[in-house]
Design a protein around this motif. Structure first.
Motif, PDB file in Angstrom:
ATOM      1  N   GLY A  95     -18.470  30.574  15.490  1.00 45.67           N
ATOM      2  CA  GLY A  95     -17.783  29.667  14.570  1.00 45.67           C
ATOM      3  C   GLY A  95     -18.547  28.378  14.365  1.00 45.67           C
ATOM      4  O   GLY A  95     -19.213  27.882  15.270  1.00 45.67           O
ATOM      5  N   ARG A  96     -18.469  27.840  13.167  1.00 45.15           N
ATOM      6  CA  ARG A  96     -19.087  26.550  12.857  1.00 45.15           C
ATOM      7  C   ARG A  96     -18.071  25.456  13.095  1.00 45.15           C
ATOM      8  O   ARG A  96     -16.916  25.544  12.659  1.00 45.15           O
ATOM      9  CB  ARG A  96     -19.563  26.511  11.411  1.00 45.15           C
ATOM     10  CG  ARG A  96     -20.689  27.479  11.093  1.00 45.15           C
ATOM     11  CD  ARG A  96     -22.021  27.127  11.714  1.00 45.15           C
ATOM     12  NE  ARG A  96     -22.713  26.036  11.098  1.00 45.15           N
ATOM     13  CZ  ARG A  96     -23.572  26.156  10.100  1.00 45.15           C
ATOM     14  NH1 ARG A  96     -23.855  27.328   9.585  1.00 45.15           N
ATOM     15  NH2 ARG A  96     -24.158  25.084   9.609  1.00 45.15           N
ATOM     16  N   VAL A  97     -18.509  24.415  13.773  1.00 45.25           N
ATOM     17  CA  VAL A  97     -17.670  23.278  14.117  1.00 45.25           C
ATOM     18  C   VAL A  97     -18.456  22.009  13.790  1.00 45.25           C
ATOM     19  O   VAL A  97     -19.683  21.989  13.901  1.00 45.25           O
ATOM     20  CB  VAL A  97     -17.302  23.291  15.625  1.00 45.25           C
ATOM     21  CG1 VAL A  97     -16.387  22.137  15.969  1.00 45.25           C
ATOM     22  CG2 VAL A  97     -16.681  24.623  16.028  1.00 45.25           C
ATOM     23  N   TYR A  98     -17.732  20.961  13.414  1.00 44.60           N
ATOM     24  CA  TYR A  98     -18.347  19.661  13.184  1.00 44.60           C
ATOM     25  C   TYR A  98     -17.782  18.677  14.191  1.00 44.60           C
ATOM     26  O   TYR A  98     -16.572  18.577  14.357  1.00 44.60           O
ATOM     27  CB  TYR A  98     -18.080  19.153  11.757  1.00 44.60           C
ATOM     28  CG  TYR A  98     -18.750  20.006  10.726  1.00 44.60           C
ATOM     29  CD1 TYR A  98     -20.038  19.717  10.297  1.00 44.60           C
ATOM     30  CD2 TYR A  98     -18.111  21.124  10.205  1.00 44.60           C
ATOM     31  CE1 TYR A  98     -20.668  20.513   9.354  1.00 44.60           C
ATOM     32  CE2 TYR A  98     -18.734  21.927   9.265  1.00 44.60           C
ATOM     33  CZ  TYR A  98     -20.009  21.625   8.841  1.00 44.60           C
ATOM     34  OH  TYR A  98     -20.632  22.418   7.922  1.00 44.60           O
ATOM     35  N   GLU A  99     -18.668  17.981  14.860  1.00 47.41           N
ATOM     36  CA  GLU A  99     -18.296  16.939  15.810  1.00 47.41           C
ATOM     37  C   GLU A  99     -18.729  15.623  15.177  1.00 47.41           C
ATOM     38  O   GLU A  99     -19.907  15.440  14.837  1.00 47.41           O
ATOM     39  CB  GLU A  99     -19.044  17.173  17.121  1.00 47.41           C
ATOM     40  CG  GLU A  99     -18.532  16.384  18.255  1.00 47.41           C
ATOM     41  CD  GLU A  99     -17.572  17.172  19.139  1.00 47.41           C
ATOM     42  OE1 GLU A  99     -17.238  16.634  20.199  1.00 47.41           O
ATOM     43  OE2 GLU A  99     -17.169  18.292  18.783  1.00 47.41           O
ATOM     44  N   VAL A 100     -17.790  14.712  14.982  1.00 48.57           N
ATOM     45  CA  VAL A 100     -18.052  13.420  14.369  1.00 48.57           C
ATOM     46  C   VAL A 100     -17.900  12.369  15.465  1.00 48.57           C
ATOM     47  O   VAL A 100     -16.818  12.231  16.046  1.00 48.57           O
ATOM     48  CB  VAL A 100     -17.065  13.149  13.212  1.00 48.57           C
ATOM     49  CG1 VAL A 100     -17.366  11.798  12.562  1.00 48.57           C
ATOM     50  CG2 VAL A 100     -17.114  14.280  12.179  1.00 48.57           C
ATOM     51  N   LEU A 101     -18.972  11.658  15.758  1.00 50.59           N
ATOM     52  CA  LEU A 101     -19.001  10.734  16.892  1.00 50.59           C
ATOM     53  C   LEU A 101     -19.386   9.334  16.434  1.00 50.59           C
ATOM     54  O   LEU A 101     -20.424   9.146  15.791  1.00 50.59           O
ATOM     55  CB  LEU A 101     -19.997  11.228  17.944  1.00 50.59           C
ATOM     56  CG  LEU A 101     -19.758  12.650  18.460  1.00 50.59           C
ATOM     57  CD1 LEU A 101     -20.900  13.086  19.364  1.00 50.59           C
ATOM     58  CD2 LEU A 101     -18.420  12.744  19.168  1.00 50.59           C
ATOM     59  N   GLY A 116     -12.999  25.190  11.107  1.00 51.21           N
ATOM     60  CA  GLY A 116     -12.653  26.000   9.947  1.00 51.21           C
ATOM     61  C   GLY A 116     -11.967  27.269  10.403  1.00 51.21           C
ATOM     62  O   GLY A 116     -11.008  27.228  11.179  1.00 51.21           O
ATOM     63  N   GLU A 117     -12.482  28.383   9.998  1.00 54.80           N
ATOM     64  CA  GLU A 117     -11.896  29.692  10.295  1.00 54.80           C
ATOM     65  C   GLU A 117     -11.738  29.973  11.786  1.00 54.80           C
ATOM     66  O   GLU A 117     -10.826  30.656  12.184  1.00 54.80           O
ATOM     67  CB  GLU A 117     -12.727  30.801   9.663  1.00 54.80           C
ATOM     68  CG  GLU A 117     -12.631  30.836   8.156  1.00 54.80           C
ATOM     69  CD  GLU A 117     -11.239  31.157   7.652  1.00 54.80           C
ATOM     70  OE1 GLU A 117     -10.580  32.049   8.238  1.00 54.80           O
ATOM     71  OE2 GLU A 117     -10.807  30.508   6.698  1.00 54.80           O
ATOM     72  N   THR A 118     -12.622  29.448  12.609  1.00 56.61           N
ATOM     73  CA  THR A 118     -12.584  29.771  14.035  1.00 56.61           C
ATOM     74  C   THR A 118     -11.365  29.201  14.733  1.00 56.61           C
ATOM     75  O   THR A 118     -11.028  29.635  15.824  1.00 56.61           O
ATOM     76  CB  THR A 118     -13.841  29.261  14.769  1.00 56.61           C
ATOM     77  OG1 THR A 118     -13.952  27.863  14.588  1.00 56.61           O
ATOM     78  CG2 THR A 118     -15.075  29.961  14.273  1.00 56.61           C
TER      79      THR A 118
END
Length: 121
Positions: A95-101, A116-118
């Protein structure tokens, strides 16, 4: 914040997470960090999806490592802002994930995970 710093941080972040050494990961975070993620709600039952402080973040991530012993991240891309970076990564289930720090004084003071889908898995 510049792209060189963001890339270096993301490479260390990936290595730290893949080591499963929670204290190593936490060295990058302020004591008063705030972190939000839909996974917080899932793993802790706290509908706010937010933890406040390094001790609460430690407890959440420890629970995550218990539940996902095969956790592994692969950084796909990194973006730099003024005081924020975004890590686009693939997790152990693809799965694709975005981490905003967001940073203050060289450490992460706030973060969020976006899925998203994950998330449905």
């Amino acid at each position: 914040m510049d792209l060189a710093f963001a890339r270096k941080f993301a490479a260390e972040w990936q290595d730290d997470w893949n080591s499963h050494d929670l204290e190593r990961v936490l060295t990058h975070y302020h004591e008063d960090v705030t972190f939000s993620s839909p996974m917080i709600a899932r793993f802790t039952g706290d509908a706010s999806g937010t933890v406040r402080g390094k001790d609460a973040l430690r407890a959440y991530w420890a629970r995550g490592l218990e539940l996902i012993p095969d956790l592994e991240f692969e950084v796909m891309d990194v973006r730099a802002g003024v005081d924020t970076l975004v890590i686009d990564y693939r997790n152990q289930i693809g799965g694709r994930v975005y981490e905003v720090l967001t940073f203050r004084d060289g450490l992460v003071s706030a973060g969020l995970g976006a899925y998203g889908e994950t998330l449905a898995r």
